[in-house]
Design an enzyme around this catalytic site. Structure first.
Site, PDB file in Angstrom:
ATOM      1  CG  HIS A 101      47.905  46.116  36.447  1.00 11.72           C
ATOM      2  ND1 HIS A 101      47.291  45.369  37.411  1.00 11.72           N
ATOM      3  CD2 HIS A 101      48.282  45.243  35.479  1.00 11.72           C
ATOM      4  CE1 HIS A 101      47.315  44.095  37.052  1.00 11.72           C
ATOM      5  NE2 HIS A 101      47.902  43.989  35.889  1.00 11.72           N
ATOM      6  CG  ASP A 104      45.534  47.922  39.138  1.00 11.62           C
ATOM      7  OD1 ASP A 104      44.757  47.577  38.232  1.00 11.62           O
ATOM      8  OD2 ASP A 104      46.565  47.285  39.461  1.00 11.62           O
ATOM      9  CG  HIS A 271      48.160  32.378  34.812  1.00  9.72           C
ATOM     10  ND1 HIS A 271      48.939  33.484  34.572  1.00  9.72           N
ATOM     11  CD2 HIS A 271      46.947  32.864  35.200  1.00  9.72           C
ATOM     12  CE1 HIS A 271      48.240  34.576  34.810  1.00  9.72           C
ATOM     13  NE2 HIS A 271      47.033  34.229  35.203  1.00  9.72           N
ATOM     14  CG  ASP A 296      50.859  36.689  40.264  1.00 10.32           C
ATOM     15  OD1 ASP A 296      51.709  37.275  40.962  1.00 10.32           O
ATOM     16  OD2 ASP A 296      50.289  37.206  39.287  1.00 10.32           O
ATOM     17  CG  ASP A 307      42.934  33.320  35.781  1.00 12.46           C
ATOM     18  OD1 ASP A 307      43.149  32.787  36.882  1.00 12.46           O
ATOM     19  OD2 ASP A 307      43.614  34.261  35.342  1.00 12.46           O
ATOM     20  CG  ASP A 309      42.536  35.535  39.226  1.00 13.83           C
ATOM     21  OD1 ASP A 309      43.571  34.841  39.159  1.00 13.83           O
ATOM     22  OD2 ASP A 309      42.247  36.405  38.390  1.00 13.83           O
ATOM     23  CG  ASP A 339      46.908  37.956  40.118  1.00 14.15           C
ATOM     24  OD1 ASP A 339      45.858  38.605  40.225  1.00 14.15           O
ATOM     25  OD2 ASP A 339      47.542  37.848  39.054  1.00 14.15           O
TER      26      ASP A 339
HETATM   27  C1  XLS Z   1      45.856  37.791  34.803  1.00 13.88           C
HETATM   28  C2  XLS Z   1      47.179  38.025  35.379  1.00 13.88           C
HETATM   29  C3  XLS Z   1      47.443  39.439  35.855  1.00 13.88           C
HETATM   30  C4  XLS Z   1      48.913  39.644  36.067  1.00 13.88           C
HETATM   31  C5  XLS Z   1      49.320  41.077  36.123  1.00 13.88           C
HETATM   32  O1  XLS Z   1      45.402  36.653  34.651  1.00 13.88           O
HETATM   33  O2  XLS Z   1      47.385  37.121  36.412  1.00 13.88           O
HETATM   34  O3  XLS Z   1      46.696  39.705  36.996  1.00 13.88           O
HETATM   35  O4  XLS Z   1      49.339  39.037  37.236  1.00 13.88           O
HETATM   36  O5  XLS Z   1      49.009  41.749  34.956  1.00 13.88           O
HETATM   37 NI    NI Z   2      48.918  37.112  37.809  1.00  8.53          NI
HETATM   38 NI    NI Z   3      45.930  35.480  36.398  1.00 10.01          NI
END
Ligand code: XLS
Ligand code: NI
Ligand code: NI
Length: 435
Positions: A101, A104, A271, A296, A307, A309, A339
């Site tokens: 992004h 970032d 997600h 992702d 979430d 991650d 991600d």
């Molecule tokens: C957030 C999203 C983000 C997208 C990119 O939950 O996964 O990281 O992949 O903006």
């Molecule tokens: Ni993502």
């Molecule tokens: Ni995400």
């Protein structure tokens, strides 16, 4: 500039499944051929700049735990130091791609013009490094959710000035992605949704979002961007209700605004879990609707409902995801973006490398299992048998007929179907032989 952040860590190589070396690949062997394609070309791994280099270890109950040589992240000098470390890590991992992004990679400026000139300076810096190292950009994106100006949304904000700032920001990020030869451009609308209907005009917000996405597609064609435009579904978090809920919801949205041939989906495992789906459900849905783009790859904690991650570590889950990706023809411009972020207690450089090494291995094992299942054909044979009745001319003709003629045939032939086993457990046992 150079950083010695990863100084004790050598490039990771393939050591084979029998090796016990924790800093080697046991399954990811980039050159191994699977069905006429190298493993590296199947998987198309990308490192996510935000989680690996920008995130500082905060959670809702506490702030920074990670301390990096490029902190604090508010100067251009530190942004370049961060880039040096990032490209060093891509080299150590042999990761062919990264994703970022705008927020970032550059410190926030005082206005749009400063944001854009800083982004330009950083993408120049990236460009040189990409040329030197051969690392490529899988996708670029704009962070239109962190800054407080976006608290009520970007393209769905009730304030037209926020819509304008956001649209201009996305343009600058599409330009940056194009400049770096990015293979896709992603839009994830974390704030495109609402907290309460008491202050939200949903119909108007959806129309603005549809109009905005059409502008993105128009701009892609105007600048001749060859990559795919990808929308990333997520049901909630940070917004209570997000408009891009899941693959099926996104498809309906794309269709309503005439974009289903122009925009594809970037699907994320975490997600999918938040939406109450399996990852393979989302992939198969997108594939069936003709909008599968990229993934992702991460996992959520199944108990926490956030979430989280986390790096993928469940081979059977990953195998089914790649099964549906391979079945759909594999990635075109898409790839496997991690991600995923460290746990906030994982403080060291070695944690950052090991997390990716493990994740790449899990994906490689999943891919190998998926490929073996497809080669063996057991699931496809079972599927063909289950739907074999539809191969008869009578069954096919029925789809072109009407309720009255179907009723006449049911009466004339005394059609009285008998249930047949769905064989779920037998098929689950079959999959377990491969994973
Ligand atoms: C957030 C999203 C983000 C997208 C990119 O939950 O996964 O990281 O992949 O903006
Ligand atoms: Ni993502
Ligand atoms: Ni995400």
């Amino acid at each position: 500039m150079s950083t010695d952040f990863f100084k004790d860590i050598s490039p990771i190589t393939f050591a084979g499944a029998d090796s016990a070396d924790p800093m080697a690949f046991h399954h990811y062997n980039p050159d191994e051929m699977l069905g006429g394609k190298r493993m590296e070309e199947h998987l198309r791994f990308a490192v996510a700049y935000w989680h690996s280099f920008a995130w500082e270890g905060g959670d809702p109950f506490g702030g920074q735990t990670l301390e990096r040589p490029w902190h604090p992240q508010d100067t251009m000098a530190n942004a370049k130091l961060k880039a040096d470390a990032a490209f060093e890590m891509f080299r150590i991992l042999g990761a062919p791609y990264f994703c970022f992004h705008d927020a970032d990679v550059r410190p926030e400026g005082s206005n749009y013009a400063e944001n854009t000139s800083r982004l330009d300076e950083m993408t120049d810096y990236f460009g040189t490094k990409m040329e030197e190292t051969g690392t490529k950009l899988l996708w670029g994106t704009a962070n239109t959710f962190s800054h407080r100006r976006y608290m009520s949304g970007g393209s769905t904000n009730p304030d037209p000035d926020v819509f304008a700032f956001m649209a201009a920001t996305v343009k600058s990020c599409m330009d940056a992605t194009q400049k770096l030869g990015g293979e896709n451009y992603v839009l994830w609308g974390g704030r495109e949704g609402y907290e309460t209907l008491l202050n939200t005009d949903m119909g108007q917000e959806l129309d603005h979002m549809g109009r905005f996405l059409n502008m993105v597609v128009d701009y892609k064609h105007k600048i001749g961007f060859k990559g795919a435009i990808l929308v990333e579904p997520k049901p909630q978090e940070p917004s209570k209700h997000q408009y891009d809920y899941d693959a099926a919801t996104c498809f309906g949205f794309l269709q309503k605004y005439g974009l289903e041939k122009e925009v594809k989906l970037n699907l994320e495992q975490g997600h999918a879990i938040l939406a109450g789906h399996s990852f393979e459900h989302e992939i198969a849905t997108a594939a069936a609707l003709g909008v599968f783009g990229s993934i992702d790859m991460n996992r959520n904690d199944y108990q926490s409902g956030w979430d989280t991650d986390q790096f993928p570590n469940n081979v059977p889950e990953v195998a089914l995801a790649y099964y549906h990706i391979l079945k759909a023809g594999g990635f075109d411009t898409g790839g496997t973006n991690f991600d995923a972020k460290l746990r906030r207690q994982s403080l060291d450089a070695v944690d950052l490398i090991a997390s990716h090494v493990g994740a790449m291995d899990v994906c490689a094992r999943g891919l190998k299992a998926a490929h073996a299942m497809l080669e063996d054909g057991g699931l496809e044979t079972a599927l063909a048998e289950r739907y074999a009745g539809w191969e008869t001319p009578e069954a096919r003709a029925m789809l072109g007929s009407d309720l009255g003629s179907i009723t006449d045939r049911v009466l004339a032939q005394d059609i009285n179907p008998q249930p047949r086993s769905g064989r779920q457990e037998i098929l689950e046992n079959y999959v377990n032989r491969f994973v």
